[in-house]
Scaffold this motif. Structure first.
Motif, short mmCIF file in Angstrom:
data_model
loop_
_atom_site.label_atom_id
_atom_site.label_comp_id
_atom_site.label_asym_id
_atom_site.label_seq_id
_atom_site.Cartn_x
_atom_site.Cartn_y
_atom_site.Cartn_z
N VAL A 7 40.47 -0.53 3.75
CA VAL A 7 40.34 -0.84 5.17
C VAL A 7 41.20 -2.06 5.42
N GLU A 8 41.91 -2.04 6.52
CA GLU A 8 42.80 -3.15 6.83
C GLU A 8 42.02 -4.45 7.00
N VAL A 9 42.73 -5.54 6.83
CA VAL A 9 42.15 -6.85 7.14
C VAL A 9 42.38 -7.05 8.62
N PHE A 10 41.29 -7.14 9.37
CA PHE A 10 41.40 -7.25 10.81
C PHE A 10 41.77 -8.67 11.20
N ALA A 11 42.48 -8.79 12.31
CA ALA A 11 42.90 -10.10 12.81
C ALA A 11 41.67 -10.92 13.18
N ALA A 12 41.76 -12.21 12.93
CA ALA A 12 40.64 -13.11 13.23
C ALA A 12 40.25 -13.03 14.70
N ALA A 13 41.23 -12.89 15.58
CA ALA A 13 40.94 -12.80 17.02
C ALA A 13 40.10 -11.56 17.33
N GLU A 14 40.41 -10.44 16.67
CA GLU A 14 39.62 -9.22 16.87
C GLU A 14 38.19 -9.41 16.38
N LEU A 36 29.81 -1.80 16.85
CA LEU A 36 30.48 -1.80 15.56
C LEU A 36 31.21 -0.47 15.34
N ALA A 37 30.56 0.62 15.68
CA ALA A 37 31.18 1.94 15.53
C ALA A 37 32.40 2.06 16.45
N ALA A 38 32.28 1.60 17.68
CA ALA A 38 33.40 1.68 18.63
C ALA A 38 34.58 0.83 18.15
N PHE A 39 34.29 -0.34 17.59
CA PHE A 39 35.34 -1.20 17.06
C PHE A 39 36.14 -0.45 16.00
N LEU A 40 35.44 0.17 15.06
CA LEU A 40 36.12 0.89 13.98
C LEU A 40 36.77 2.18 14.47
N ASN A 41 36.08 2.93 15.32
CA ASN A 41 36.64 4.18 15.86
C ASN A 41 37.92 3.90 16.63
N GLY A 42 37.94 2.81 17.37
CA GLY A 42 39.12 2.46 18.16
C GLY A 42 40.32 2.08 17.30
N ARG A 43 40.08 1.84 16.03
CA ARG A 43 41.15 1.48 15.11
C ARG A 43 41.43 2.60 14.10
N GLY A 44 40.89 3.79 14.39
CA GLY A 44 41.20 4.96 13.57
C GLY A 44 40.29 5.20 12.38
N TYR A 45 39.15 4.54 12.33
CA TYR A 45 38.22 4.71 11.21
C TYR A 45 36.99 5.46 11.67
N GLY A 46 36.40 6.18 10.75
CA GLY A 46 35.09 6.76 10.97
C GLY A 46 34.07 5.71 10.56
N VAL A 47 32.79 6.04 10.69
CA VAL A 47 31.73 5.09 10.37
C VAL A 47 30.67 5.78 9.53
N ASP A 48 30.25 5.09 8.48
CA ASP A 48 29.14 5.57 7.66
C ASP A 48 27.85 5.16 8.37
N GLY A 49 27.25 6.10 9.08
CA GLY A 49 26.07 5.83 9.89
C GLY A 49 24.87 5.33 9.09
N GLU A 50 24.78 5.74 7.84
CA GLU A 50 23.66 5.30 7.02
C GLU A 50 23.78 3.83 6.62
N GLU A 72 31.57 -6.41 5.83
CA GLU A 72 30.69 -5.34 6.31
C GLU A 72 31.48 -4.21 6.97
N LEU A 73 32.56 -4.53 7.66
CA LEU A 73 33.40 -3.48 8.23
C LEU A 73 33.99 -2.62 7.13
N GLU A 74 34.40 -3.25 6.05
CA GLU A 74 34.93 -2.50 4.90
C GLU A 74 33.84 -1.61 4.30
N ARG A 75 32.61 -2.09 4.32
CA ARG A 75 31.50 -1.36 3.74
C ARG A 75 31.17 -0.07 4.53
#
Length: 80
Positions: A7-14, A36-50, A72-75
């Motif tokens: 997973v990319e390292v997100f910009a501090a501002a984001e 949290l899901a929208a943040f990741l989805n908007g950057r092309g990632y899916g989300v592990d709901g569990e 946690e975003l990487e997780r």
């Protein structure tokens, strides 16, 4: 984490903007999960709901600091 699940390292501002959104006093756990899901989805990632609920709990314990947010975003992020 394997190379195929990086997973990319997100910009501090984001992350700071996400932190502000998550720390709103009127937000409940379902809304935090959606943010949290929208943040990741908007950057092309899916989300592990569990894992997302557990990650939100860890973020709360870490006072939602930027380093913990990246971890946690990487997780919970799923590379699409």
């Amino acid at each position: 984490m394997t190379a195929s699940h990086r997973v990319e390292v997100f910009a501090a501002a984001e992350l700071l903007a996400l932190q502000c959104d998550l720390q709103q006093t009127c937000i409940d756990s379902w809304q935090a999960r959606d943010l949290l899901a929208a943040f990741l989805n908007g950057r092309g990632y899916g989300v592990d709901g569990e894992r997302i609920r557990e990650s939100l709990w860890r973020l709360e314990r870490a006072n939602c600091n930027v380093e913990a947010m990246q971890t946690e975003l990487e997780r919970v992020a799923l590379v699409m």
